[in-house]
Scaffold this motif. Structure first.
Motif, PDB file in Angstrom:
ATOM      1  N   LEU A  57      62.844   1.904   8.440  1.00 11.25           N
ATOM      2  CA  LEU A  57      63.295   1.129   7.273  1.00 11.25           C
ATOM      3  C   LEU A  57      64.263   1.950   6.420  1.00 11.25           C
ATOM      4  O   LEU A  57      65.272   1.429   5.934  1.00 11.25           O
ATOM      5  CB  LEU A  57      62.079   0.715   6.437  1.00 11.25           C
ATOM      6  N   THR A  58      63.949   3.237   6.256  1.00 12.77           N
ATOM      7  CA  THR A  58      64.825   4.121   5.479  1.00 12.77           C
ATOM      8  C   THR A  58      66.216   4.160   6.095  1.00 12.77           C
ATOM      9  O   THR A  58      67.234   4.016   5.397  1.00 12.77           O
ATOM     10  CB  THR A  58      64.235   5.551   5.441  1.00 12.77           C
ATOM     11  N   ASN A  59      66.269   4.323   7.416  1.00 13.39           N
ATOM     12  CA  ASN A  59      67.572   4.417   8.081  1.00 13.39           C
ATOM     13  C   ASN A  59      68.354   3.120   7.926  1.00 13.39           C
ATOM     14  O   ASN A  59      69.579   3.147   7.726  1.00 13.39           O
ATOM     15  CB  ASN A  59      67.392   4.778   9.555  1.00 13.39           C
ATOM     16  N   ARG A  60      67.654   1.973   8.007  1.00 17.40           N
ATOM     17  CA  ARG A  60      68.337   0.696   7.845  1.00 17.40           C
ATOM     18  C   ARG A  60      68.867   0.548   6.420  1.00 17.40           C
ATOM     19  O   ARG A  60      69.993   0.087   6.194  1.00 17.40           O
ATOM     20  CB  ARG A  60      67.383  -0.456   8.196  1.00 17.40           C
ATOM     21  N   MET A  61      68.068   0.952   5.436  1.00 20.36           N
ATOM     22  CA  MET A  61      68.516   0.842   4.042  1.00 20.36           C
ATOM     23  C   MET A  61      69.735   1.730   3.797  1.00 20.36           C
ATOM     24  O   MET A  61      70.697   1.320   3.138  1.00 20.36           O
ATOM     25  CB  MET A  61      67.376   1.198   3.081  1.00 20.36           C
ATOM     26  N   LEU A  62      69.717   2.934   4.353  1.00 20.22           N
ATOM     27  CA  LEU A  62      70.859   3.837   4.168  1.00 20.22           C
ATOM     28  C   LEU A  62      72.109   3.245   4.802  1.00 20.22           C
ATOM     29  O   LEU A  62      73.206   3.312   4.237  1.00 20.22           O
ATOM     30  CB  LEU A  62      70.544   5.217   4.755  1.00 20.22           C
TER      31      LEU A  62
END
Ligand SMILES: [Fe+2]
Ligand SMILES: [Fe+2]
Length: 150
Positions: A57-62
């Motif tokens: 999720l973090t990578n997608r948000m970034l």
């Protein structure tokens, strides 16, 4: 361009996953205190899986130019026995299943294939977590029932 509602789902998902890490680490620590080392190891692996979800999720948000911000951590639910820990974990996983189902359906409606795929994959993994816990609870309850009738 991804709309605010998808970012909202990503944020809620981050809050869920970080809460799940906290709960599974707590359950691992309790199991260790009770001398249930295999159970503790199982909960530690669950915590690692939930952390990996948070990483996706973090990578997608970034990618979307957003900073992760898990602002709504759910208090840990625990209890005095393994069955109560597993019941709390079952509820945690079922809430995740609902969240990811709703998020994936919304992304399908707005033709956001990439986020739909992410939420759908997470939905399936949380559902399998919930099923594993239910199977474990069934085994424990059968064992206890047998012990009582001996
Ligand atoms: Fe998860
Ligand atoms: Fe899970």
């Amino acid at each position: 361009m991804v709309g605010p509602r998808v970012l909202g789902y990503l944020g809620r998902a981050m809050s869920h996953e970080m809460s799940a890490v906290q709960q599974y680490l707590t359950h691992a620590g309790l199991a260790r205190l009770w001398g249930l080392d295999d159970v503790a190891e199982h909960f530690r692996r669950e915590a690692a899986e939930e952390q990996e979800h948070a990483e996706r999720l973090t990578n997608r948000m970034l990618q979307l130019g957003a900073m992760p911000n898990a602002s709504q951590l759910t208090p840990v639910r625990a209890g005095p026995s393994l069955i109560e820990l597993l019941e709390a974990d079952r509820l945690l996983e079922l809430r995740a299943v609902d969240l990811y189902r709703e998020a994936a359906q919304y992304c399908a409606q707005i033709n956001d294939a990439e986020d739909r795929a992410l939420f759908h994959a997470l939905h399936d993994e949380e559902l399998s977590h919930a099923r594993e816990i239910e199977a474990w609870l069934d085994r424990l309850r059968r064992e206890y029932a047998q012990a009582w009738t001996r």
